[in-house]
Design an enzyme around this catalytic site. Structure first.
Site, PDB file in Angstrom:
ATOM      1  N   ASN A   1      14.024   2.293   1.049  1.00  0.00           N
ATOM      2  CA  ASN A   1      13.032   3.624   0.221  1.00  0.00           C
ATOM      3  C   ASN A   1      12.534   3.901  -1.689  1.00  0.00           C
ATOM      4  O   ASN A   1      11.730   4.192  -1.538  1.00  0.00           O
ATOM      5  CB  ASN A   1      13.540   5.254   0.865  1.00  0.00           C
ATOM      6  CG  ASN A   1      13.196   6.111   0.534  1.00  0.00           C
ATOM      7  OD1 ASN A   1      12.248   6.197   0.507  1.00  0.00           O
ATOM      8  ND2 ASN A   1      13.532   6.547  -0.763  1.00  0.00           N
TER       9      ASN A   1
ATOM     10  N   TYR B   1       0.205   0.641  -9.731  1.00  0.00           N
ATOM     11  CA  TYR B   1       1.362   1.461  -7.862  1.00  0.00           C
ATOM     12  C   TYR B   1       0.760   1.115  -6.689  1.00  0.00           C
ATOM     13  O   TYR B   1       1.880   0.785  -5.670  1.00  0.00           O
ATOM     14  CB  TYR B   1       1.741   3.362  -8.544  1.00  0.00           C
ATOM     15  CG  TYR B   1       2.106   3.722  -6.595  1.00  0.00           C
ATOM     16  CD1 TYR B   1       3.938   3.729  -6.586  1.00  0.00           C
ATOM     17  CD2 TYR B   1       1.954   3.982  -5.491  1.00  0.00           C
ATOM     18  CE1 TYR B   1       4.679   4.291  -6.255  1.00  0.00           C
ATOM     19  CE2 TYR B   1       2.547   4.623  -4.525  1.00  0.00           C
ATOM     20  CZ  TYR B   1       3.673   4.874  -4.335  1.00  0.00           C
ATOM     21  OH  TYR B   1       4.628   4.800  -3.763  1.00  0.00           O
TER      22      TYR B   1
ATOM     23  N   LYS C   1       2.725  -1.350  -4.189  1.00  0.00           N
ATOM     24  CA  LYS C   1       2.527  -0.990  -2.495  1.00  0.00           C
ATOM     25  C   LYS C   1       2.133  -2.200  -1.619  1.00  0.00           C
ATOM     26  O   LYS C   1       2.435  -2.361  -0.294  1.00  0.00           O
ATOM     27  CB  LYS C   1       2.449  -0.058  -2.224  1.00  0.00           C
ATOM     28  CG  LYS C   1       2.756   1.035  -2.855  1.00  0.00           C
ATOM     29  CD  LYS C   1       4.630   0.710  -2.333  1.00  0.00           C
ATOM     30  CE  LYS C   1       5.701   1.902  -2.876  1.00  0.00           C
ATOM     31  NZ  LYS C   1       6.947   1.471  -2.661  1.00  0.00           N
TER      32      LYS C   1
END
Length: 243
Positions: A90, A166, A170
């Site tokens: 996470n 970002y 991902k």
């Protein structure tokens, strides 16, 4: 923690936000949860809060960007339990503050060190413990912004959102998810990527953001899937998400 819990889970970045809520929901379902905390004092505070609720949790110091920290955390879990059933990756960060063309390369390196290399480092080091589980599960918390569909289709709900570095991190994590799932398919270990959705945390205060209770749903669901569940997929709480 119980001496012989049926399931043991480690959640990284679990001292606040979606990670903390994921840990809480897993513990409520009877999982023995280890709070991965970069700041051990914060981890101990979460443990005290959850234990007051009657939940079975403990903490371990874990900075996924620090190889020594990851190694020591793995040794601690190994010494206490000898295995790990669930790893929820996470922990993550974002550094976008303007156009990609103006992003300092040092910021990009720091971002990838956490979102990509840190997650990979943690997964790789804990994998021997996960292999000892009869039902190993790895959940990588990624983002809809890492979806090529979201980036390229003007009808996608997040097409106008511009967090390029970002999103790139991902997208890489999504690829690593698919490749690791392929490698581990015959072992029975399930590896999936999940998209929490726009969730209200101390970093996100946008109108319409859902509560963390909702944002944690996908992580919890795919951490607990049965042996007939999917692997190598990308999901939100409603089901498969477009790559």
């Amino acid at each position: 923690m119980k001496q012989n819990p049926s399931l043991i889970a480690l959640v990284t970045g679990a001292t606040d936000g979606i990670g903390k809520e994921t840990a809480r929901q897993l513990a409520e379902k009877g999982v023995a949860v280890i709070i991965g905390a970069r700041n051990l004092e914060k981890g101990q505070s979460v443990v005290a809060e959850f234990k007051a609720m009657g939940l079975d949790v403990e903490t371990v110091q874990l900075d996924i960007t620090d190889e020594v920290s990851v190694e020591q955390a793995a040794q601690t879990v190994d010494a206490r339990y000898g295995r790990l059933d669930i790893l929820v990756n996470n922990a993550g960060m974002s550094v976008d503050r303007g156009p990609l063309s103006e992003l300092p390369v040092q910021d990009l390196i720091a971002l990838f060190e956490t979102n990509v290399f840190g997650t990979f480092r943690t997964t790789q080091r804990f994998l021997p413990l996960i292999r000892r589980s009869g039902h190993g599960r790895i959940v990588n918390v990624t983002s809809s912004l890492g979806s090529l569909w979201t980036m390229t289709d003007e009808t996608s709900p997040y097409y106008q959102v511009s967090l390029p570095s970002y999103a790139a991190s991902k997208a890489v994590l999504n690829v690593l998810t698919v490749q690791l799932a392929r490698e581990l398919k015959e072992s029975g270990i399930k590896v999936n990527a999940v998209e929490p959705g726009l969730t209200a945390t101390r970093y996100i205060t946008m109108p319409g953001a859902q509560p963390v209770e909702v944002g944690a749903e996908a992580s919890v669901h795919y951490a607990l899937i049965g042996d007939d569940g999917p692997t190598g997929g990308f999901f939100d709480r409603h089901g498969p998400y477009k790559w």
